[in-house]
Design an enzyme around this catalytic site. Structure first.
Site, short mmCIF file in Angstrom:
data_model
loop_
_atom_site.label_atom_id
_atom_site.label_comp_id
_atom_site.label_asym_id
_atom_site.label_seq_id
_atom_site.Cartn_x
_atom_site.Cartn_y
_atom_site.Cartn_z
N PHE A 188 -1.73 -5.28 4.33
CA PHE A 188 -1.94 -4.56 5.58
C PHE A 188 -3.18 -5.15 6.26
O PHE A 188 -4.18 -5.44 5.59
CB PHE A 188 -2.13 -3.06 5.31
CG PHE A 188 -2.12 -2.24 6.56
CD1 PHE A 188 -0.92 -1.97 7.20
CD2 PHE A 188 -3.29 -1.75 7.11
CE1 PHE A 188 -0.89 -1.22 8.37
CE2 PHE A 188 -3.27 -1.00 8.27
CZ PHE A 188 -2.07 -0.74 8.91
N ASP B 84 -4.16 -2.60 -3.78
CA ASP B 84 -4.04 -1.62 -2.71
C ASP B 84 -2.77 -0.81 -3.00
O ASP B 84 -1.66 -1.35 -3.00
CB ASP B 84 -3.94 -2.33 -1.35
CG ASP B 84 -3.79 -1.37 -0.18
OD1 ASP B 84 -3.32 -0.23 -0.38
OD2 ASP B 84 -4.11 -1.76 0.96
N ARG C 181 11.38 0.40 9.81
CA ARG C 181 11.01 0.88 8.47
C ARG C 181 11.52 2.30 8.27
O ARG C 181 11.42 3.16 9.15
CB ARG C 181 9.49 0.89 8.30
CG ARG C 181 8.80 -0.43 8.45
CD ARG C 181 7.38 -0.37 7.89
NE ARG C 181 6.65 0.81 8.35
CZ ARG C 181 5.48 1.20 7.85
NH1 ARG C 181 4.90 0.51 6.89
NH2 ARG C 181 4.87 2.28 8.32
N TYR D 101 -2.56 10.00 2.59
CA TYR D 101 -1.81 10.68 3.66
C TYR D 101 -0.36 10.21 3.78
O TYR D 101 0.38 10.71 4.62
CB TYR D 101 -2.52 10.51 5.01
CG TYR D 101 -2.86 9.09 5.42
CD1 TYR D 101 -1.90 8.24 5.93
CD2 TYR D 101 -4.16 8.63 5.30
CE1 TYR D 101 -2.21 6.95 6.30
CE2 TYR D 101 -4.50 7.34 5.66
CZ TYR D 101 -3.52 6.50 6.16
OH TYR D 101 -3.84 5.21 6.53
N LYS D 102 0.06 9.27 2.95
CA LYS D 102 1.45 8.82 2.99
C LYS D 102 2.26 9.66 2.01
O LYS D 102 2.50 10.84 2.24
CB LYS D 102 1.52 7.32 2.71
CG LYS D 102 0.76 6.46 3.73
CD LYS D 102 0.90 4.99 3.42
CE LYS D 102 -0.04 4.14 4.26
NZ LYS D 102 0.24 4.20 5.71
#
Length: 411
Positions: free
Chosen positions: A127, A198, A370, A221-222
């Site tokens: 990312f 990560d 996605r 938060y995912k």
């Protein structure tokens, strides 16, 4: 004849061992939410947790809540709750700040542990913030090189004696491709470098085990459903905690913060990887979600993830083959996270049209659609309906409406 009927999907949902968990999340009627890989749905208990923090703890105890309500230790107590989800033990995870800040902590600590080595290896598929933060760190420190690879297959050739650390994402945020953490960690450590993972797109999606790695970072938060901007975490292997020093020497990482000494003296253990005053209200929904996670069988989560993503690939390829979609995610579920990505030359307006019809995925440039499958609340019938709706959008070319081509600030 489709490979599976909607009625069969309903039957699969009825037999799902995780089916009751869905009722613990807020999901708007008429919405199929396939964006858990970007922002998880809120637990129903989150609002009450925030209200309790604000009204009873802050409102009722004021500054005394730092002691009475456990606010001061939130980075460590919350870290101990996340630790089992990434395969590590208590006293190895600290929660606070953002993933970007966690990357600075992890990479700067790794560089300090390998002072004679001056290269950081980074994957161009990471990312972007991962690489941005390393670029800024290298520039600030001076004398460091970032060596890019274009996938794990290039890693062996990049591991020279001057590599201090390697930073990789366990799951590729665009394609959902999953790395073999054990094998890659062993390869990196055999070369004398430190391995940093990560875990933003893996923690909460399936069983994660980074216990052999040197450091790791991740967001909450995912798939962990901690809420927008919920605090990130950093893992530090016990072998590195005594010697590990990072650049962000904030007062919460001091050995005695309330001694107010003029010079920094690092705390023992994982506490030295805390930095600043914890954002107390942001911990409330995260801990409400962790209440759920402590009752979940991670093996069941992974089994359902594999079943959901495999079914989606099968249905979309069966229904949408003539309409320009190309599978970007690995077909082998062992090499896939809990995300499925397809390419389409007009991916952005296609996704906008799909969202308008109640199926929420997201888009990543240049052409990636996605779809994230959070097993705690996504059903098999959702997968079926999402594939059918996507087919309708493509067949009717409803995405050609001009309004869908106008880019929003967040895609």
């Amino acid at each position: 004849m489709m490979a599976i009927s909607r009625a069969e999907c309903v039957a699969l949902d009825a037999a799902d061992p995780l089916k009751q968990i869905r009722d613990e999340f807020v999901l708007p009627d008429g919405t199929i939410y396939l964006v858990g890989n970007s922002l998880g749905a809120p637990p129903k208990a989150a609002a009450a947790a925030v209200a309790r923090t604000v009204e009873q703890e802050w409102g009722g105890r004021l500054v005394g809540a730092w002691n009475v309500s456990g606010w001061y230790d939130l980075p460590l107590t919350t870290g101990d709750r996340i630790a089992p989800l990434i395969g590590v033990g208590p006293g190895q995870v600290a929660v606070g700040e953002s993933t970007s800040i966690a990357i600075v902590k992890a990479v700067s600590a790794a560089l300090g542990l390998r002072p004679e080595r001056r290269v950081v290896v980074s994957d161009l598929a990471n990312f972007p913030t991962d690489r941005y933060m390393v670029q800024g760190l290298a520039e600030a420190l001076g004398g460091y090189e970032i060596r890019d690879v274009t996938g794990v297959e290039d890693l062996s050739g990049a591991l020279s004696e001057d590599v201090a650390c390697v930073l990789l994402s366990e799951v590729d945020y665009r394609t959902g491709a999953r790395h073999d953490t054990a094998a890659v960690t062993a390869l990196v450590q055999a070369a004398g470098a430190l391995m940093i993972w990560d875990l933003c797109h893996s923690a909460g999606a399936y069983q994660v085990d980074v216990s052999a790695a040197d450091l790791a970072v991740g967001c909450t938060y995912k798939y962990l459903n901690g809420g927008p901007g919920s605090p990130a975490f950093v893992y530090v292997h016990p072998d590195h905690q005594a010697a590990g020093r990072h650049l962000l020497t904030g007062w919460h990482g001091h050995a005695e913060p309330f001694a107010f000494e003029p010079d920094f003296r690092p705390a023992d253990g994982i506490r030295r990887f805390t930095v600043s005053t914890p954002h107390v209200v942001s911990y409330a929904p995260l801990n409400a979600s962790l209440d759920i996670w402590e009752r979940v069988d991670l093996a069941a989560v992974r089994a359902k993830s594999v079943a959901l993503t495999s079914l989606f690939i099968e249905l979309v390829e069966e229904l949408c083959a003539p309409h320009g979609l190309g599978l970007l995610s690995p077909r082998d579920p062992e090499r896939r996270g809990s995300q499925v990505s397809f390419s389409h030359p007009d991916g952005y307006p296609v996704m906008r049209a799909l969202i308008d019809r109640g199926v929420h995925g997201d888009f990543r440039a240049p052409d990636v659609l996605r779809f994230g499958f959070a097993p705690l609340y996504i059903r098999f019938v959702d997968v079926y309906d999402a594939a059918v709706t996507l087919t309708e959008v493509l067949e009717k070319e409803s995405w050609r409406d001009d309004r869908y081509s106008r880019r929003l600030a967040v895609t």
